[in-house]
Motif scaffolding. Structure first.
Motif, PDB file in Angstrom:
ATOM      1  N   SER A  11      -5.237   1.619  -4.645  1.00  0.00           N
ATOM      2  CA  SER A  11      -5.623   0.764  -3.523  1.00  0.00           C
ATOM      3  C   SER A  11      -6.770   1.346  -2.708  1.00  0.00           C
ATOM      4  N   SER A  12      -6.891   2.673  -2.650  1.00  0.00           N
ATOM      5  CA  SER A  12      -7.922   3.279  -1.797  1.00  0.00           C
ATOM      6  C   SER A  12      -9.323   2.909  -2.250  1.00  0.00           C
ATOM      7  N   ARG A  58      -1.974  10.375   2.222  1.00  0.00           N
ATOM      8  CA  ARG A  58      -3.199   9.856   1.612  1.00  0.00           C
ATOM      9  C   ARG A  58      -2.867   8.643   0.756  1.00  0.00           C
ATOM     10  N   GLU A  59      -3.705   7.644   0.841  1.00  0.00           N
ATOM     11  CA  GLU A  59      -3.515   6.411   0.084  1.00  0.00           C
ATOM     12  C   GLU A  59      -3.699   6.672  -1.408  1.00  0.00           C
ATOM     13  N   SER A  98       5.430   3.660   2.092  1.00  0.00           N
ATOM     14  CA  SER A  98       4.736   2.446   1.646  1.00  0.00           C
ATOM     15  C   SER A  98       4.771   1.418   2.757  1.00  0.00           C
ATOM     16  N   ARG A 123      -3.958  -1.588   7.228  1.00  0.00           N
ATOM     17  CA  ARG A 123      -4.638  -0.295   7.164  1.00  0.00           C
ATOM     18  C   ARG A 123      -4.987   0.223   8.559  1.00  0.00           C
ATOM     19  N   GLN A 180       0.858  -1.180   0.000  1.00  0.00           N
ATOM     20  CA  GLN A 180       0.000   0.000   0.000  1.00  0.00           C
ATOM     21  C   GLN A 180       0.898   1.235   0.000  1.00  0.00           C
ATOM     22  N   MET A 201       1.435   5.404   0.113  1.00  0.00           N
ATOM     23  CA  MET A 201       0.839   6.613   0.673  1.00  0.00           C
ATOM     24  C   MET A 201       1.567   7.846   0.143  1.00  0.00           C
TER      25      MET A 201
END
Length: 531
Positions: free
Chosen positions: A447-448, A442-443, A379, A428, A298, A300
């Protein structure tokens, strides 16, 4: 044809240990064959050089998987070190052993001498931990293990966020317990990468009984009947041979060791014959049981965190200052291993042991670092520690220069995906805690958008890949599909052992470099006892 007591194939982590340790005896002649070159590059010795190496094939085999049904038909990337030190010269330097029960499982599967109490002394023998000796750590071994020199504030914030999410703080993942969140210890010293080559091999290149041949790609193991007698290799466009009077030691790694066995006539007989390879020994388990830690990241976006690695004018200036500081003092931001923090957590409370590992990275990581993206951020990886899926390495052809077919069969067992979906949710939860949320990240959209279980599963299939821990393709055991015995001798053959991560009956619950060093240290004792 030159003659040695031992010929070691592969100058990676296991091969460096074997060559360095065996040549400690001046009466023992050792030849090490490495397909790559020397480890002299500054990109290897500067820890942050890892970022540049991700985009270069200079020190990397750059293998790929076959199309993976579990990844939506994508081909995964399989980087493996092609240089002295092998993957220890190009990895993120994390020192992790896994859980004690991993090794007890090996022993329970019929491999006497490989339980936790058996292998711990070899971990201690290999290690020089800068924190000092203890019941859990060695301080006199060749492999330097240290705390991070200059961890980023975001990495410390990740640890705090993990504690806020309810996970225990763990200052030593190789101590009394595995579970928890914390900063990783790494294989570096005085601001430089400390690869296994640096620890075991390159300080001893002046030994008259040790010959290291780089640029030498092994093409087949030579046999007299069922006995391994030497190795054929290509170097500088010429085919050469070297003889082993005692044993040939195969340490080419979990993807290339089974390939070389099959090229040499050792493996599933029908497959070898289909490629026109004469069968020396029909051993069906060669190449089977391939498994790895499936992993998804993920990413960011954090525009305010310009102290993190990223593409921007402030980021470029930071790196330039970091270059000057590292060159002058071996300190500063370029001493990072990028994956500075992490943890071992459970996908659900009822799990008896952690089944997930996290790696927190101080930059925006896309496509193994090969895809650049503007700006700054961080990440987080989540990987599954004990996947049930099993794949295989097979031959593409009888040409030694052709890459093998690598099929890890990611997510072929549904349980793996179920755990990974839970893992994304647990990750998360940590990233949403105040310690990290206050940094204003912010993602990224890819993936968000994944919120339901079905959407998270699709995100995983679209983006997951290896985290570089393939094992199992020359599995240790006493069954009909096992390749080596508990002494690491290839079943049905003489004077041939496999010594690398391919022998693991089941993957360890963590990064595989330290266990590979341990395997080679134990193999040295087995060889000395046999001699």
């Amino acid at each position: 044809m030159r003659e040695f007591d031992y010929v070691v194939i592969g100058g990676g982590s296991a091969g460096c240990v074997l060559a360095g340790r065996l040549s400690e005896d001046p009466t023992v002649r050792v030849c090490l064959l490495e397909a790559g070159g020397s480890d002299a590059s500054v990109l290897i010795h500067c820890p942050a050089g890892l970022a540049a190496m991700a985009r270069s094939g200079a020190f990397n085999w750059g293998l790929h998987t076959t199309p993976q049904a579990g990844l939506g038909g994508r081909r995964g990337y399989q980087p493996r070190g092609k240089v002295l030190g092998g993957s220890s010269s190009v990895n993120a330097m994390i020192y992790a052993r896994g859980h004690a029960s991993d090794y007890d499982h090996w022993a329970a599967a019929g491999n006497a001498g490989w339980g936790w109490n058996d292998v711990l002394p070899y971990f201690l023998r290999a290690e020089h931990n800068e924190r000092g000796a203890s019941a859990w750590h060695g301080a006199d071994g060749p492999l330097n293990v240290a705390d991070l020199q200059s961890p980023q504030r975001a990495s410390r914030a990740f640890v705090e966020a993990g504690v806020q999410a309810g996970h225990p703080r763990n200052d030593d993942f190789n101590g009394a317990q595995l579970e928890g969140v914390g900063l990783y210890q790494v294989t570096h010293r005085a601001g430089e990468r400390f690869s296994v080559a640096k620890a075991y091999l390159t300080p001893h290149l002046g030994r008259t009984n040790l010959q290291v041949v780089t640029g030498a790609q092994a093409t087949r193991i030579l046999f007299a009947g069922r006995r391994a007698t030497g190795v054929e290799y290509r170097r500088g466009g010429q085919t050469q041979q070297v003889r082993a009077t005692r044993e040939v030691l195969l340490s080419a790694g979990a993807l290339l060791s089974p390939q070389l066995l099959m090229l040499s006539g050792v493996g599933p007989g029908a497959q070898l014959q289909s490629h026109g390879i004469g069968v020396v020994h029909d051993l069906p388990g060669v190449g089977a049981h391939l498994h790895d830690h499936p992993d998804v990241v993920q990413v960011m976006d954090a525009p305010r965190l310009t102290d993190l690695f990223g593409l921007s004018l402030p980021g470029a200036l930071n790196v330039l200052r970091g270059v000057r500081e590292w060159r002058a003092h071996r300190s500063g931001m370029l001493t990072t291993n990028f994956a500075e923090a992490g943890g071992f957590i459970k996908s659900r409370p009822e799990e008896p042991l952690p089944d997930l590992q996290l790696h927190f990275v101080v930059g925006k990581l896309l496509d193994h670092g090969r895809r650049a993206t503007w700006g700054h951020g961080y990440s987080c990886h989540v990987c599954l520690l004990q996947p049930r899926s099993r794949g295989r390495v097979t031959l593409a052809s009888a040409d030694p220069a052709a890459a093998p077919l690598v099929d890890p069969a990611f997510f072929s067992d549904p349980d793996d995906m179920q755990r990974m979906v839970r893992g994304v949710r647990r990750m998360r939860e940590i990233l949403a805690q105040p310690a990290l949320a206050s940094l204003g990240a912010r993602e990224l959209p890819h993936s968000s958008r994944a919120q339901s279980d079905a959407q998270i599963e699709q995100f995983i299939r679209d983006w997951a890949d290896t985290i570089y821990h393939p094992v199992g393709t020359c599995r240790m055991g006493c069954g009909p599909l096992d390749v080596v015995d508990a002494q690491l001798r290839v079943h049905g053959l003489q004077a041939l052992r496999v010594v690398d991560a391919s022998i693991m009956p089941r993957i360890v619950s963590g990064n595989t470099n330290a266990p590979t060093v341990m395997i080679a240290e134990r193999a040295v004792d087995l060889l000395r006892q046999a001699a």
